[in-house]
Design an enzyme around this catalytic site. Structure first.
Site, short mmCIF file in Angstrom:
data_model
loop_
_atom_site.label_atom_id
_atom_site.label_comp_id
_atom_site.label_asym_id
_atom_site.label_seq_id
_atom_site.Cartn_x
_atom_site.Cartn_y
_atom_site.Cartn_z
N HIS A 101 51.17 -8.31 69.89
CA HIS A 101 52.27 -8.91 69.13
C HIS A 101 52.84 -7.80 68.26
O HIS A 101 52.08 -6.91 67.83
CB HIS A 101 51.80 -9.99 68.17
CG HIS A 101 51.09 -11.16 68.76
ND1 HIS A 101 49.76 -11.16 69.06
CD2 HIS A 101 51.53 -12.41 69.04
CE1 HIS A 101 49.40 -12.34 69.52
NE2 HIS A 101 50.46 -13.13 69.52
N ASP A 104 50.77 -7.12 65.25
CA ASP A 104 49.41 -6.58 65.45
C ASP A 104 49.41 -5.07 65.26
O ASP A 104 48.37 -4.49 64.94
CB ASP A 104 48.90 -6.80 66.89
CG ASP A 104 48.86 -8.25 67.29
OD1 ASP A 104 48.78 -9.10 66.40
OD2 ASP A 104 48.92 -8.51 68.51
#
Ligand code: XLS
Ligand code: CA
Ligand code: CA
Length: 438
Positions: A101, A104
């Site tokens: 993501h 992340d």
């Protein structure tokens, strides 16, 4: 750059009798199964969020594991340390893909322009790490569920301003996915759903989600994204009711909005069971619709009603999964370990044990699925079960040329049906066991 997992060697295949916890017992990348190498059947991926970010925090307690990797958390130095840790980890295990993501890979800033600058910087760094390795991006996605602005949803929000932020994040995440050569782009509708219809316009929300997906496809194709878009169905959690409840619902949604040519399913095992289905059911429904794209390889717990994201150890389930995948002709995506260590498994060694477990489970699943196919009894049984459709009247039915009158006349001519044929479930379950434990 110094080694992070200093005490962990490169993980090798040692065979089923090995007692070495840091070796594969079943995953032998070069072993040929049904004419293809195991590593080709099983394109494994590391999930950035669970492996490099999640440190054991749950609703009742804080981190138990050290995922700082020697840097100060929340800094770009930490973001880079995670890249270093991730690449060392993947190289030691022979994992060829990662999934991420946006949030992340960098700490989110207060201003989206600064977040995007950080994303450019970190993806430049990831690209330098990818050079000279065979590690690639499996899929990217935007986290449109953690930031408080998404409390009422992203594509399904009540706020046009929030909708624009969702669009901006998707635009950037698509650019990053293309930059990293990603094969897919995932939509997991974490907050795309509702708690109560007393405050929800379902029609507007669903149409807005479809429009967001359409814009994503248009932009993605414009910037050279040739891969698949995926919906990852999940029935609930965090919302009480999520729109992408299961594969059948998501496929129906995609068809209703003419998005089915660009999208496939990313099926997660734990989400399947949360929806009250088996993992195999979700895979089959996707496959028969030509939409089995990728898999989030994990497993839930039958005693817990939430998304526990455990590393898969159930060989029976993995076998049925691989049976579906082989019959579908493989995946365009891969097997992403969207799974996390249990909270008390808090050392670096545990991170490796978890991936070894998952990879060995799927290697076993692959070999057992191949054995089912080579054995042939189950396939043969199913073929015979439907053999009445090879008859003249049967062929009229399957070709869609029969009429109700003609079928009724056929029934009347027979008077009654003599034999419908036993389903032989217990026999077939015994066949399964004999293959599993031979
Ligand atoms: C959460 C989902 C999520 C997706 C990617 O339950 O599994 O992690 O895979 O957003
Ligand atoms: Ca997932
Ligand atoms: Ca999950």
């Amino acid at each position: 750059m110094s080694e992070i997992f200093k005490d962990i060697p490169v993980i090798k295949y040692e065979g089923k009798d090995s007692k070495n916890p840091l070796a594969f017992k079943f995953y032998d990348p070069d072993k040929v199964v049904l004419g293809k190498k195991m590593s080709e059947h099983l394109p494994f991926a590391m999930a950035w969020w669970h492996n490099l970010c999640a440190a054991g925090t749950d609703m009742f307690g804080r981190d138990t594991a050290d995922k700082a990797f020697g840097a100060e958390k929340g800094t770009m130095a930490h973001a880079k340390a995670k890249v270093d840790a991730g690449f060392e980890f993947m190289q030691k295990l022979g994992i060829k893909y990662f999934c991420f993501h946006d949030v992340d890979i960098v700490p989110e800033a207060d201003d989206i322009k600064e977040t995007n600058r950080r994303l450019d910087e970190i993806t430049d760094y990831i690209l330098t790490k990818m050079e000279g390795t065979d590690i690639k991006c499996l899929w990217g996605t935007a986290n449109m569920f953690s930031n408080p602005r998404f409390m009422n949803g992203a594509g399904s929000t009540n706020s046009a301003d929030v909708y624009c932020f969702a669009a901006a994040q998707i635009k950037k995440a698509l650019e990053l996915t293309v930059k990293l050569g990603g094969k897919g782009y995932v939509f997991w509708g974490g907050r795309e759903g509702y708690e109560t219809l007393l405050n929800t316009d379902v029609k507007l929300e669903q149409e807005n989600i479809a429009n967001l997906m359409r814009m994503a496809v248009e932009y993605g194709r414009k910037i050279g994204f040739t891969g698949d878009f995926y919906i990852e169905p999940k029935p609930k959690e965090p919302m009480k009711h999520q729109y992408d409840f299961d594969a059948a619902t998501a496929i129906g949604f995609l068809k209703a909005h003419s998005l089915d040519k660009d999208f496939k399913m990313n099926i997660e095992a734990n989400h399947a069971t949360l929806a009250g289905h088996t993992f195999q059911h979700e895979l089959r429904i996707s496959a028969i619709n030509g939409m089995l794209g990728s898999i989030d390889a994990n497993q839930g717990d039958y005693l817990l009603g939430w998304d526990t994201d455990e590393f898969p150890f159930d060989v029976y389930e993995a076998t049925l999964c691989m049976y579906e995948v082989i019959k579908a002709g493989g995946l365009t995506g891969g097997f992403n370990f969207d799974a996390k260590n249990r909270r008390p498994s808090n050392t670096y060694e545990d991170m490796f044990h978890a991936y070894i477990l998952g990879m060995d489970t799927f290697a076993l699943g692959l070999m057992k699925a191949a054995a089912i196919i080579e054995d042939g009894r189950i396939e043969e049984f199913i073929k015979n079960k439907y053999s009445s459709f090879n008859s003249e009247i049967g062929q009229k039915i399957t070709s869609g040329t029969a009429t109700l009158e003609e079928l009724a006349a056929h029934a009347e001519a027979m008077g009654d049906v003599k034999d419908v044929m036993s389903g032989r479930q217990e026999y077939l379950e015994a066949v399964m066991n004999s293959i599993m434990f031979s």
